[in-house]
Design an enzyme around this catalytic site. Structure first.
Site, short mmCIF file in Angstrom:
data_model
loop_
_atom_site.label_atom_id
_atom_site.label_comp_id
_atom_site.label_asym_id
_atom_site.label_seq_id
_atom_site.Cartn_x
_atom_site.Cartn_y
_atom_site.Cartn_z
N LYS A 101 0.86 -1.19 0.00
CA LYS A 101 0.00 0.00 0.00
C LYS A 101 0.89 1.24 0.00
CE LYS A 101 -3.94 1.94 2.63
NZ LYS A 101 -4.77 1.77 3.85
N SER A 125 -9.69 2.07 2.93
CA SER A 125 -8.84 2.82 2.03
C SER A 125 -7.89 1.95 1.19
CB SER A 125 -8.00 3.81 2.83
OG SER A 125 -7.13 3.12 3.72
N SER A 144 -9.62 -0.32 7.10
CA SER A 144 -9.05 -0.16 5.75
C SER A 144 -8.37 -1.39 5.18
CB SER A 144 -8.07 1.01 5.73
OG SER A 144 -8.78 2.22 5.81
#
Lengths: 499, 491, 101
Positions: free
Chosen positions: B80, B155, B179
């Site tokens: 990420k 997210s 997330s």
């Protein structure tokens, strides 16, 4: 604007001052408060930085154990209670020398609280109450470019170096100090002086005000007798002991002038100017930022174990005030004598000279006499005169052994101060040792008698006092390196007279 | 030979270790897959082709030299874009960091490299991890491989979508309010939020420091456990890192895979029942509860009365911390600078930079947090939220006196269409309704696929006590052994 | 009643160093109002005697030994800087009133 300022005597006759001091101390740890970058003073710009002290995204702080311990030791030396549990907090405001745009500090949970420091003002004891001692981090340094004076005002741009960012700072805050009256400036100075000595004795900081490792903000307010305390101002940029005193005095006079003119005091930050001794207005507190303090989530609480605190307390050095009292007793000095040593800044020098083998009397004599005189003439601090306590002790040793007369010793000392080496070496190099070879002396005496037959006869005739002229003649031929008493005895002996 | 991208991480590691495939072949297969599908999925913000092949070659040469290799050596992983990677772009999904190449590696990335995994690149995310759909990325949304017109959750939508699209067998996410787990649920993959402090935050671009938890994402529970083991454990660079070994999550995943949950007590949170989960989600969840019971688990209802305040408390605590954490993005030391025309003051340039560099959701939260921390509002908002946080933790503690783990649907709804919730920020916040409590408490949570609703994946969440991450792996692996597989339609 | 006014939102924008536009201010005021009314629910909880949780791990005294670690080079430190001069980070002129402690 030109206004006539009231005289200080008039100010203190009419108003009562309340002062308070906030002192920032840069700790002398090896590394910064929250990262492993070194803390050495100076260095090329941005060479002592890492992701943490640059506030790069993703970086995290880890607190320095030595800095926490130093803060606890300062708290203990200032008779504070040590919190059993406390946290760091974030103080949020935007400024480019602060990499994260928040400062890691402490807010409502300082590590040390409620202490005091006893100081002496004009021989009278004064107890200054300490509100808190807490940990925080220093900011970077900003260079203002394009302005006329390198000041922020008028500059077209600024350049930031983060070497200083993150150096551990301890903030020491007094409670308000009322009741000092006309002595308020001296009280402020005495407090900072004593605090500096305490910090130095703890070995936690080099406490150099010129280099900024000890920085002082002075709060001042005035009120009429019997009325509430006035609005206070906070004077920053006070960079010497002398300035502490001047800043309080000048701010008292300025405030009195405003009040006398029917004005009111604005709560604000003021900047002290070393050159003029004045303060000028800085940021008004009324428009100050809301700092939005909250507990620093990246650092866990500090909870000093009582055992840990007890160990730190047991290892505290003797604090300056007690130390001085003990020395005074050991040296057998009157209060007045001790005061003159303190005023000369000679306590540690005399102590070290005694430790190197001199008697208290001799050590005091050299440092307060010949060396103080030379320091005054040269306009330097006694400690910077160029002679070490070891050299002074060695010099006295040579006098005690009869190798140097007092006069010769002063000559040797002059060369020591000039950096020519140890007293023994100088004595040998410059052939200054007392002439004690009896053969050589007897020859010189006989020579003097032969050269002054009339005087010799007078002495033989019983006028012993006339021998002085012969002694002088001998001293002249031996270039002062003979011991006058020995010479006199020898002359009387050669002339067959009883001394 | 079967396409290498269809294997699990455990299988790929075995192929490389036995020399049946090289790390370079495995890496190239995934790079090819990314080239083939990522223009439609948009899971990646940056593909580090050269870096990945270099790392793969290094593994191959170490194997050839007979050096010992770690259990995931040669296996690709996507990270990420919220974790710093030295010399490789790290944007946190924000324009304000568009060109930033950090001068340092995050601890997790350092551990990934040391373990011989192959970092393929950086995945898309909501800006600064604020969002539940990856639509708030400054670089365009990621699409759900199950239905490209739908969101992949957020997210960390990029990390989960990359798994579902077979672009990588492993990825890293970060979970502040869900997330990792929420995108895992809506993409039919596994997502784990470890115990807070069990994985290092050093190098994780901070959103909410007291909640942020990096963790593993994978297509199988065992793969997630293997990755968890590589990245987890104490880090002296993170003061909030727990100085204890990671629980044996790999052993727990293997134990669970046997399909026996005899003696395990699971709790269903009563207060979640009335929270308006979609019928399809509830149906899949109830079926999963039945399955777990068949596997031997005892399922009971427990009460966590303060969970209903988790969402409001979260939306005070997280924005407050973020308002402070994001203050450093000011155009002075790194990243974007806007409006420096030689006339404007620093304050004006900072404000113009932040205005231009931050997207609307980030601005909303920064301002909300600034408000909640202001003097006069602190006690009623931030202070009160932190007290509610204490009560939620106590609810967990009480519940774990009765049961070994808690279960719930991971999300109230399946993947929604792109654009469906952006107009009303608070509607978006509801996506994290069931995941937020464990963040406030600090305990671990896992989302594992448990069924489909209208052809879209539904996740089951297992929540465990702090530092009992192994318990949730066992339950999730047991469920996984009897349901699914859930494979998205071909892209 | 609105939980937050347009003026308060403008003040928050200034505090947050966000040069928001007038239209943005209207949108934000409306959105923040909805969010604030929702999160204000935390006030319903009776929690006077409840200690706040600032950290979810029960750790204390996590301290580092005072040992020097390696720094970045100045080149690395300045690598991301939007502007630099004389090995320092260059910033536009600072307003007088920005001066902080």
């Amino acid at each position: 604007m030109t206004t006539t300022l009231p005289a200080y005597d008039e100010v203190v006759a009419r108003y009562e001052p309340v002062i308070g001091l906030e002192t920032h101390v840069e700790l002398g740890t090896n590394t910064k408060m929250f990262c492993g970058c070194p803390t050495d003073f100076g260095g090329a710009p941005n060479t002592r930085v890492c992701p943490v002290c640059l506030g790069l995204p993703g970086s995290l702080p880890v607190a320095n154990r030595a800095a926490v311990e130093a803060t606890i030791r300062i708290g203990l030396a200032l008779n504070c209670s040590i919190a059993e549990w406390c946290r760091f907090a974030r103080k949020n405001y935007y400024y480019p020398d602060m990499p994260k745009n928040y400062q890691i500090s402490q807010y409502d949970e300082p590590l040390c609280v409620d202490g005091y420091l006893d100081v002496e003002v004009d021989g009278e004891p004064v107890r200054i109450s300490i509100e808190r001692v807490h940990m925080e981090e220093d900011t970077g340094k900003t260079l203002h470019v394009g302005g006329a004076t390198g000041r922020i005002h008028g500059a077209t741009e600024s350049l930031v170096d983060y070497n200083r960012a993150g150096i551990p700072l301890v903030e020491i805050v007094t409670k308000p100090i009322p009741g000092a009256g006309a002595m308020a400036p001296e009280v402020a100075r005495a407090y900072v002086t004593e605090l500096r000595d305490v910090l130095r004795s703890l070995g936690v900081s080099d406490v150099r005000m010129e280099e900024g490792s000890l920085r002082c903000d002075v709060n001042t307010s005035l009120n009429l007798p019997g009325e509430q305390w006035g609005t206070r101002t906070e004077t920053k940029n006070v960079n010497s002991l002398r300035s502490v005193e001047r800043a309080v005095r000048s701010e008292m006079i300025r405030q009195a002038s405003v009040l006398e003119g029917g004005g009111r005091i604005t709560q604000e930050t003021r900047h002290f100017h070393e050159d003029t001794g004045d303060t000028t207005s800085g940021r008004s507190k009324e428009t100050a930022t809301d700092y939005r303090y909250f507990p620093e989530p990246d650092l866990v609480p500090v909870a000093p174990d009582p055992t840990w605190v007890a160990e730190l307390k047991a290892a505290l050095p003797e604090l300056p005030r007690l130390h001085r009292r003990r020395l005074q007793q050991e040296w057998g000095l009157s209060d007045l004598d001790m005061q003159s040593i303190l005023n000369a800044g000679a306590v540690e020098l005399i102590e070290a000279t005694i430790a190197a083998g001199a008697t208290p009397t001799a050590a005091r004599k050299w440092w307060l006499g010949e060396l103080s005189r030379r320091a005054n003439e040269a306009g330097v601090e006694l400690a910077d005169i160029g002679a070490t306590p070891e050299q002074v002790a060695e010099l006295q040793g040579l006098v005690d052994a009869g190798k140097l007369t007092d006069k010769l010793a002063r000559t040797v000392l002059e060369h020591v101060v000039a950096g020519e080496g140890s007293p023994a070496k100088i004595m040998a190099d410059r052939n200054l040792e007392v002439v004690s070879d009896t053969g050589a002396l007897t020859a010189a005496v006989d020579e003097a008698i032969a050269a002054n037959p009339a005087i010799a006869d007078k002495v033989r005739g019983g006028k012993v006092a006339a021998a002085g002229a012969l002694v002088g003649a001998v001293m002249k031929t031996t270039r002062g390196q003979a011991d006058a008493k020995t010479v006199r005895e020898l002359i009387l002996e050669r002339l067959g007279v009883q001394g | 030979m079967t396409d290498l991208t269809s294997f699990s991480a455990a299988e790929l590691a075995g192929l490389v270790a036995r020399g049946e495939s090289s790390a370079v072949e495995v890496t190239q297969a995934h790079l090819d897959r990314i080239s083939a599908v990522d223009d439609r999925v948009h899971a990646f913000l940056h593909v580090d082709t050269e870096g990945a092949l270099d790392a793969a070659r290094d593994v191959d040469s170490r194997r050839a030299a007979g050096e010992p290799l770690g259990p995931l050596a040669g296996v690709p992983v996507a990270v990420k874009d919220v974790l710093t990677t030295k010399g490789v772009p790290t944007t946190a999904g924000s324009k304000i960091l568009a060109d930033w190449r950090p001068p340092y590696d995050s601890t997790i990335v350092r551990r990934l490299r040391a373990a011989g995994t192959v970092m393929l690149g950086k995945t898309n995310m909501d800006e600064f991890a604020m969002g539940s759909s990856t639509e708030y990325s400054a670089f365009g949304p990621t699409h759900n491989p199950w239905d490209l017109s739908r969101i992949p959750g957020g997210s960390g939508g990029g990390s989960s979508a990359a798994l579902a699209a077979y672009e990588t067998p492993l990825s890293i996410g970060s979970d502040t309010g869900g997330s990792i787990r929420q995108p895992g649920a809506v993409t039919g993959t596994v997502g784990v939020k470890p115990t807070y402090g069990g994985t290092s935050r050093y190098g994780l671009v901070a959103f909410s420091s007291s909640l942020d938890t990096p963790g593993p994402c994978a297509r199988t529970v065992l793969d997630a456990a293997l990755l968890h083991e590589v990245i987890g454990g104490h880090d002296p660079l993170d003061s909030t890192s727990i100085p204890a070994p990671v629980p044996d999550v790999v052993a727990a995943a293997r134990l669970g895979a046997s399909g026996d949950l005899t003696g395990v007590r699971l709790g269903v949170v009563r207060e979640f029942a009335g929270e308006g989960a979609e019928p399809g989600v509830l149906a899949a969840f109830h079926a999963a509860v039945e399955t777990l019971t068949k596997l031997g688990a005892e399922v009971v209802e427990v009460s966590c009365p303060h969970f209903q305040y988790a969402l409001p408390a979260y939306y005070l605590i997280a924005p407050s911390e973020c308002s402070s954490n994001l203050a450093r993005f000011d155009g002075v030391r790194f990243g974007l600078r806007v409006g420096d025309d030689g006339i404007r003051s620093l304050e004006e340039v900072m404000s113009a930079t932040r205005e231009a560099g931050f997207g609307p959701e980030v601005k909303r939260r920064v301002m909300l947090g600034t408000y909640a921390l202001s003097s006069g509002y602190y006690d009623a908002y931030y202070g009160q939220a932190q007290k509610v946080r204490t009560l939620i933790s106590r609810d967990f503690t009480t519940a774990f006196e009765q049961v070994d783990a808690l279960i719930s649907p991971t999300t109230p709804f399946v993947a929604f269409p792109v654009g469906a919730r952006t107009a009303d920020p608070y509607q978006m916040y509801l996506a994290d309704l069931f995941t937020i409590p464990s963040n406030l408490y600090g305990g671990p949570g896992i989302s594992v696929p448990c069924g489909l609703a209208d052809g879209l994946p539904v996740g089951l969440q297992v929540m465990a006590p702090t530092m009992a991450d192994d318990r949730m792996y066992r339950v999730a692996a047991a469920l996984e052994s009897v349901v699914g597989p859930f494979t998205p339609p071909a892209l | 009643m609105a939980a937050i006014s347009r003026e308060e939102v403008a003040h928050l924008a200034r505090l947050s160093r966000l040069a928001v536009t007038e239209e943005e201010l209207d949108t934000l005021a409306g959105q923040l109002d909805v969010i604030l009314q929702a999160v204000a629910q935390v006030g319903e909880v009776t929690a006077a005697d409840i200690p706040p949780t600032s950290h979810s791990v029960p750790l204390t005294n996590v301290l580092r030994d005072d040992v020097v670690a390696s720094c970045l080079t100045p080149e690395e430190a300045l690598s991301g800087a939007p502007d630099a001069a004389e090995q320092r980070f260059r910033v536009p002129r600072i307003l007088d009133e920005d001066v902080a402690s």
